[in-house]
Design an enzyme around this catalytic site. Structure first.
Site, PDB file in Angstrom:
ATOM      1  N   GLU A 154      -3.885   4.138   1.436  1.00  0.00           N
ATOM      2  CA  GLU A 154      -4.064   4.308   2.917  1.00  0.00           C
ATOM      3  C   GLU A 154      -4.100   5.878   3.082  1.00  0.00           C
ATOM      4  O   GLU A 154      -3.082   6.461   3.049  1.00  0.00           O
ATOM      5  CB  GLU A 154      -2.895   3.745   3.819  1.00  0.00           C
ATOM      6  CG  GLU A 154      -3.383   3.881   5.334  1.00  0.00           C
ATOM      7  CD  GLU A 154      -2.230   3.551   6.154  1.00  0.00           C
ATOM      8  OE1 GLU A 154      -2.083   3.809   7.469  1.00  0.00           O
ATOM      9  OE2 GLU A 154      -1.444   2.417   5.864  1.00  0.00           O
TER      10      GLU A 154
ATOM     11  N   HIS B  86       0.954  -1.101  -0.129  1.00  0.00           N
ATOM     12  CA  HIS B  86      -0.044   0.067  -0.015  1.00  0.00           C
ATOM     13  C   HIS B  86       0.873   1.337   0.093  1.00  0.00           C
ATOM     14  O   HIS B  86       1.857   1.354   0.215  1.00  0.00           O
ATOM     15  CB  HIS B  86      -0.789  -0.144   1.130  1.00  0.00           C
ATOM     16  CG  HIS B  86      -0.350  -0.023   2.387  1.00  0.00           C
ATOM     17  ND1 HIS B  86      -0.304  -1.307   3.064  1.00  0.00           N
ATOM     18  CD2 HIS B  86       0.205   0.727   3.360  1.00  0.00           C
ATOM     19  CE1 HIS B  86       0.196  -1.232   4.311  1.00  0.00           C
ATOM     20  NE2 HIS B  86       0.806   0.090   4.499  1.00  0.00           N
TER      21      HIS B  86
ATOM     22  N   HIS C  88       2.623  11.012  -9.512  1.00  0.00           N
ATOM     23  CA  HIS C  88       1.164  10.823  -9.744  1.00  0.00           C
ATOM     24  C   HIS C  88       0.985   9.290  -9.433  1.00  0.00           C
ATOM     25  O   HIS C  88       1.884   8.334  -9.374  1.00  0.00           O
ATOM     26  CB  HIS C  88       0.600  11.199 -11.119  1.00  0.00           C
ATOM     27  CG  HIS C  88       1.650  10.362 -12.191  1.00  0.00           C
ATOM     28  ND1 HIS C  88       2.623  10.962 -13.102  1.00  0.00           N
ATOM     29  CD2 HIS C  88       1.447   9.183 -12.696  1.00  0.00           C
ATOM     30  CE1 HIS C  88       3.039   9.984 -13.699  1.00  0.00           C
ATOM     31  NE2 HIS C  88       2.191   8.725 -13.678  1.00  0.00           N
TER      32      HIS C  88
ATOM     33  N   ASN D 135      -5.562  13.931   9.703  1.00  0.00           N
ATOM     34  CA  ASN D 135      -5.089  14.313  10.949  1.00  0.00           C
ATOM     35  C   ASN D 135      -6.029  15.514  11.542  1.00  0.00           C
ATOM     36  O   ASN D 135      -6.237  16.505  10.532  1.00  0.00           O
ATOM     37  CB  ASN D 135      -3.693  14.627  11.251  1.00  0.00           C
ATOM     38  CG  ASN D 135      -2.732  13.808  10.791  1.00  0.00           C
ATOM     39  OD1 ASN D 135      -2.702  12.775  11.398  1.00  0.00           O
ATOM     40  ND2 ASN D 135      -2.215  13.970   9.473  1.00  0.00           N
TER      41      ASN D 135
ATOM     42  N   ARG E 118      -1.388  11.887   3.024  1.00  0.00           N
ATOM     43  CA  ARG E 118      -2.389  12.510   4.011  1.00  0.00           C
ATOM     44  C   ARG E 118      -3.333  13.298   2.966  1.00  0.00           C
ATOM     45  O   ARG E 118      -2.991  13.938   2.200  1.00  0.00           O
ATOM     46  CB  ARG E 118      -1.467  13.375   4.900  1.00  0.00           C
ATOM     47  CG  ARG E 118      -0.524  12.851   5.923  1.00  0.00           C
ATOM     48  CD  ARG E 118       0.404  13.738   6.354  1.00  0.00           C
ATOM     49  NE  ARG E 118       1.473  12.910   7.307  1.00  0.00           N
ATOM     50  CZ  ARG E 118       2.613  12.694   6.728  1.00  0.00           C
ATOM     51  NH1 ARG E 118       3.005  13.075   5.531  1.00  0.00           N
ATOM     52  NH2 ARG E 118       3.305  11.822   7.330  1.00  0.00           N
TER      53      ARG E 118
ATOM     54  N   GLU F 139      -3.008   9.665 -13.176  1.00  0.00           N
ATOM     55  CA  GLU F 139      -2.787   9.518 -14.461  1.00  0.00           C
ATOM     56  C   GLU F 139      -3.918   8.456 -14.681  1.00  0.00           C
ATOM     57  O   GLU F 139      -3.700   7.307 -14.529  1.00  0.00           O
ATOM     58  CB  GLU F 139      -1.452   9.181 -15.036  1.00  0.00           C
ATOM     59  CG  GLU F 139      -1.355   9.103 -16.664  1.00  0.00           C
ATOM     60  CD  GLU F 139       0.054   8.830 -17.110  1.00  0.00           C
ATOM     61  OE1 GLU F 139       0.255   8.623 -18.283  1.00  0.00           O
ATOM     62  OE2 GLU F 139       0.835   8.368 -16.230  1.00  0.00           O
TER      63      GLU F 139
END
Length: 384
Positions: A176, A125, A194, A180, A129, A242
């Site tokens: 993932e 993964h 990208h 916050n 953020r 993309e």
């Protein structure tokens, strides 16, 4: 799986690591520098945490553990307890008997590389953020066709994670997302490139994205110098995707592009330390860039790492949005040794995390991009 949590307020902030449902506070540690057996240019990077800090979950009351504990050589490669020392560019094997016998760097390197080639590795993964988790989830599911695989909120730590992708985590590469509390914007920088999404109809996907209010930065059309139809869009946080026109594929989340300052050095590192294959390399002198596709299998069936070198650019701003990729391995101890020998920097020494005993190690490549290796068996156990 390692979670990347709030941003550091200063370089002296403590570090902690969390996996799944637990977070662990780690003591501050000094950066380590290693000579390279695999490259001649060991470009260390002082930004060892990529602008990241981590927090401790007091409810779990777990003891601190020391990052800098030495790992015996016998645990890394078996055989008699010994360690590799460096002297004037040569590797010296120091056995338990105390006898010193010089051996070529090629022999030591070959031992590591042979193991890496046979290690069962897979990209698990990517962590980054976002400023509005619900808005991003809505965009990814409605516009990009991803599924929300799971979500967890840790209010005592003031963050929420969401995992999205095109299939279960035990067989697919997923994203993932980390939100916050109270942070609604991040600096993506200019180093991250990208994500690539394979779709059967690029134009139809772009129309849907426009209808949902998404931003299209490049309209559908053939790639320069080729026939593949592509388009570029941005998600609500400004991360670029993309869209690539392809037939059905088992891994639609097919690319992760990062910019590097020395392409040959990066290729060499990812081949030797990470065990990736160089799938293809293409130079575009007209637009002054070169790309290299690296991965653990063919592009049409696996997620690949796209490394991009722009002529004359040796350093990039990594910002504080993008965090790291996680990769599965059969042995985090041997993995860490390979990374050290090939010029990488270990930022978390290999070993089990307290409480759940998931074995991990974290490192930086020569350009400062962070990766975390997770024990394959422990990873599957956590998913259960």
């Amino acid at each position: 799986m390692v979670r990347t949590l709030p941003i550091a307020s200063s370089s002296s902030s403590p570090l902690s690591v969390s996996t799944h449902n637990r977070t662990y506070l780690l003591p501050q540690y000094s950066s380590l520098k290693f000579s390279s057996l695999c490259t001649n240019n060991n470009n260390s990077n002082n930004n060892s945490n990529n602008g990241t800090s981590y927090t401790y979950d007091p409810s779990r009351r777990l003891a601190l553990f020391q990052l800098g504990t030495a790992i015996p050589q016998s645990q890394l490669f078996g055989g008699k307890a010994s360690k590799l020392l460096r002297a004037e560019g040569n590797v010296i094997e120091a056995s338990t008997s105390g006898n010193m016998a010089p051996t070529s760097t090629a022999v030591a390197e070959q031992s590591v590389l042979e193991w890496v080639k046979n290690d069962k590795r897979r990209m698990l993964h990517v962590v980054y953020r976002v400023g509005d988790l619900e808005k991003t989830i809505k965009f990814y599911t409605e516009c990009l066709g991803m599924k929300l695989l799971r979500k967890r909120d840790i209010p005592e730590e003031r963050y929420t994670n969401a995992f999205l992708g095109y299939g279960p985590e035990d067989s697919h590469f997923v994203v993932e997302l980390t939100y916050n509390y109270g942070v609604d914007k991040y600096d993506i920088g200019n180093g991250f490139g990208h994500f690539g999404i394979a779709v059967e109809d690029v134009a139809k996907t772009v129309d849907l994205i426009k209808a949902k209010g998404g931003k299209v930065t490049r309209e559908p059309g053939p790639v320069k110098g080729g026939n593949t139809v592509i388009a570029f869009i941005e998600d609500p946080d400004g991360y670029t995707f993309e869209l690539l026109g392809r037939g059905p594929t088992p891994e639609p989340l097919c690319q992760l592009m990062l910019r590097v300052g020395d392409l040959d050095r990066a290729i060499n590192f990812y081949k030797k330390a990470f065990g990736m294959e160089l799938l293809r390399k293409r130079d575009n002198p007209k637009y002054k860039y070169t790309i290299a596709m690296m991965g653990y299998g063919p592009e049409d069936k696996n997620t690949v790492l796209e490394l991009t070198y722009n002529y004359g650019v040796s350093e990039y701003d990594k910002g504080n949005g993008y965090a790291q990729i996680a990769i599965g391995t059969d042995d985090v101890y041997k993995t860490a040794e390979a990374v050290k020998l090939c010029g990488g920097k270990i930022t978390l020494e290999p070993g089990p995390l307290p409480g759940i005993n998931t074995k991990i190690t974290a490192c930086l490549d020569p350009d400062g991009w962070k990766s975390v290796f997770v024990d394959n068996i422990d990873f599957l156990r956590e998913l259960e």
